[in-house]
Enzyme design. Structure first.
Site, PDB file in Angstrom:
ATOM      1  N   GLU A  32      -5.833   9.542   0.389  1.00 49.03           N
ATOM      2  CA  GLU A  32      -6.140   8.115   0.417  1.00 49.03           C
ATOM      3  C   GLU A  32      -7.234   7.704  -0.572  1.00 49.03           C
ATOM      4  O   GLU A  32      -7.137   6.662  -1.203  1.00 49.03           O
ATOM      5  CB  GLU A  32      -6.544   7.663   1.836  1.00 49.03           C
ATOM      6  CG  GLU A  32      -5.424   7.743   2.862  1.00 49.03           C
ATOM      7  CD  GLU A  32      -4.285   6.730   2.645  1.00 49.03           C
ATOM      8  OE1 GLU A  32      -4.393   5.846   1.758  1.00 49.03           O
ATOM      9  OE2 GLU A  32      -3.269   6.853   3.352  1.00 49.03           O
TER      10      GLU A  32
ATOM     11  N   HIS B 165       1.323   5.251  -2.576  1.00 47.79           N
ATOM     12  CA  HIS B 165       1.697   6.633  -2.259  1.00 47.79           C
ATOM     13  C   HIS B 165       2.914   7.160  -3.003  1.00 47.79           C
ATOM     14  O   HIS B 165       2.987   8.357  -3.290  1.00 47.79           O
ATOM     15  CB  HIS B 165       1.993   6.767  -0.757  1.00 47.79           C
ATOM     16  CG  HIS B 165       0.779   6.730   0.115  1.00 47.79           C
ATOM     17  ND1 HIS B 165      -0.081   7.806   0.245  1.00 47.79           N
ATOM     18  CD2 HIS B 165       0.278   5.759   0.920  1.00 47.79           C
ATOM     19  CE1 HIS B 165      -1.052   7.490   1.085  1.00 47.79           C
ATOM     20  NE2 HIS B 165      -0.868   6.246   1.508  1.00 47.79           N
TER      21      HIS B 165
ATOM     22  N   HIS C 218       0.838  -1.208   0.000  1.00 47.85           N
ATOM     23  CA  HIS C 218       0.000   0.000   0.000  1.00 47.85           C
ATOM     24  C   HIS C 218       0.869   1.254   0.000  1.00 47.85           C
ATOM     25  O   HIS C 218       0.651   2.177  -0.795  1.00 47.85           O
ATOM     26  CB  HIS C 218      -0.948   0.022   1.204  1.00 47.85           C
ATOM     27  CG  HIS C 218      -1.543   1.385   1.432  1.00 47.85           C
ATOM     28  ND1 HIS C 218      -2.624   1.850   0.710  1.00 47.85           N
ATOM     29  CD2 HIS C 218      -1.171   2.389   2.257  1.00 47.85           C
ATOM     30  CE1 HIS C 218      -2.895   3.092   1.102  1.00 47.85           C
ATOM     31  NE2 HIS C 218      -2.029   3.444   2.031  1.00 47.85           N
TER      32      HIS C 218
ATOM     33  N   SER D  10      -4.137   1.102  -4.560  1.00 53.60           N
ATOM     34  CA  SER D  10      -3.477  -0.125  -4.100  1.00 53.60           C
ATOM     35  C   SER D  10      -4.469  -1.257  -3.862  1.00 53.60           C
ATOM     36  O   SER D  10      -4.081  -2.324  -3.394  1.00 53.60           O
ATOM     37  CB  SER D  10      -2.662   0.153  -2.831  1.00 53.60           C
ATOM     38  OG  SER D  10      -3.505   0.572  -1.780  1.00 53.60           O
TER      39      SER D  10
HETATM   40  N1  HBI Z   1       1.476   6.357  10.107  1.00 53.32           N
HETATM   41  N2  HBI Z   1       2.889   4.871   9.032  1.00 53.32           N
HETATM   42  C1  HBI Z   1       1.828   5.692   9.001  1.00 53.32           C
HETATM   43  N3  HBI Z   1       1.137   5.834   7.840  1.00 53.32           N
HETATM   44  C2  HBI Z   1       0.067   6.667   7.764  1.00 53.32           C
HETATM   45  O1  HBI Z   1      -0.548   6.793   6.703  1.00 53.32           O
HETATM   46  C3  HBI Z   1      -0.331   7.372   8.914  1.00 53.32           C
HETATM   47  C4  HBI Z   1       0.421   7.199  10.084  1.00 53.32           C
HETATM   48  N4  HBI Z   1       0.073   7.877  11.185  1.00 53.32           N
HETATM   49  C5  HBI Z   1      -0.985   8.853  11.175  1.00 53.32           C
HETATM   50  C6  HBI Z   1      -1.777   8.877   9.942  1.00 53.32           C
HETATM   51  N5  HBI Z   1      -1.422   8.204   8.897  1.00 53.32           N
HETATM   52  C7  HBI Z   1      -3.047   9.657   9.856  1.00 53.32           C
HETATM   53  O2  HBI Z   1      -3.485  10.001  11.123  1.00 53.32           O
HETATM   54  C8  HBI Z   1      -2.948  10.946   9.055  1.00 53.32           C
HETATM   55  O3  HBI Z   1      -4.082  11.054   8.317  1.00 53.32           O
HETATM   56  C9  HBI Z   1      -3.140  12.126   9.822  1.00 53.32           C
HETATM   57 FE    FE Z   2      -2.069   5.317   2.983  1.00 51.50          FE
END
Ligand code: HBI
Ligand code: FE
Length: 300
Positions: free
Chosen positions: A194, A153, A148, A217
């Site tokens: 997303e 991304h 993913h 994804s």
């Molecule tokens: N941590 N590894 C990881 N990947 C994310 O997409 C991610 C995260 N921590 C916080 C988060 N996303 C979401 O809270 C954000 O939308 C703010």
């Molecule tokens: Fe994501």
């Protein structure tokens, strides 16, 4: 690889979002290898032949689906990831990504808390979960894994406009944290980065296309989001998206549509402080609501 202070004695704790009755995935201790900024070495030797095969199959299926469903920017950028027949080494991605837009991918053990997450983005470092789903989770996984995070991304981080948007989002996230508005910003992230759709107008074949990583994804949601008659598709309105709750364990019932990354960048550049106040005063909306004020692209 990012250098950061190594946490000794105590390991950073995992992040948990929403309600959950199961323990968070990922190993946040790694024998002391997780740093204070939550980055860690990508444990490349730990991947098994089966792990590489899972990635190869996911990549093959997903890349074959993109024509007519993914936006041109994504299709153009995907080959820049390079490796498709095994899990890539993050350094080999950075050899191309850093010269292109100044971004780097860094390994993390799984979901991390908001402040370290936003801090990495604000520094043009994208956290990539280093573990991959098990074969029995091939079709569906709730949390982000390496497929993913990389496939969904990273290609758009090669796009200069999108790359700047992601850094601005990180800086905006740190500000939202100070203002106690992370939940509002997280909804915008959900409905754009997303699960965002784009109405592609130029190029050889115009039409509705996906740019959100959660869609790109997932083989099921990619077809659903772009072609199904079931979901609502509304023109992106930042306040509206921030008011809308989201579901993490089913296809979305509403998608928000942009016209271009430039438009997304322009819509999200202004100071959100007054907007957060408005969101707090406004009623929360369920993911299946359509209101009279909505600009409806297609009603589900
Ligand atoms: N941590 N590894 C990881 N990947 C994310 O997409 C991610 C995260 N921590 C916080 C988060 N996303 C979401 O809270 C954000 O939308 C703010
Ligand atoms: Fe994501």
């Amino acid at each position: 690889m990012t250098q950061g202070p190594t946490v000794t004695g105590e390991s950073p704790s995992p992040a948990v979002y929403g309600q959950s009755d199961r323990p968070p995935r990922g190993d946040y201790s790694r024998g002391g290898e997780v740093r204070a900024d939550y980055t860690c070495p990508q444990d490349y030797a730990a991947y098994t032949a089966s792990d590489h095969e899972t990635y190869r199959r996911l990549y093959e299926r997903q890349s074959a689906l993109l024509t007519g469903l993914a936006c041109d920017e994504f299709i153009d950028a995907l080959p820049l990831l390079g490796v498709k027949d095994r899990i890539p080494r993050f350094e080999e991605i950075n050899d191309r990504l850093f010269p292109a837009t100044g971004w780097q991918v860094v390994a993390v053990p799984g979901l991390i808390p908001e402040v370290p997450f936003f801090t990495l983005l604000a520094n043009r470092k994208f956290p990539v979960t280093d573990w991959i789903r098990k074969p029995e989770e091939y079709e569906y996984i709730v949390e982000p894994d390496v497929f993913h995070d990389l496939f969904g991304h990273v290609p758009l981080l090669f796009n200069p406009v999108f790359a700047d948007h992601m850094q601005a989002y990180g800086a905006g996230g740190l500000k939202a944290h100070r203002l106690g508005a992370c939940e509002q910003l997280a909804r915008l992230y959900w409905y754009t980065i997303e699960f965002g759709l784009m109405q592609q107008t130029d190029g050889a074949n115009p039409g509705l296309r996906a740019y959100g990583a959660g869609i790109l994804s997932s083989s099921g949601e990619l077809v659903h989001a772009v072609t199904s008659d079931a979901p609502h598709r509304l023109a992106l309105d930042v306040l509206r998206a921030m008011r809308t709750r989201y579901k993490i364990d089913s296809y979305q019932q509403t998608y928000f549509v942009i016209n271009s990354f430039k438009q997304l960048f322009d819509l999200t550049t202004p100071d959100f402080t007054p907007l957060y106040e408005q969101v707090r005063k406004a009623e929360e909306l369920t993911p299946d609501t359509v209101q009279a004020a909505d600009v409806v692209v297609k009603r589900g």
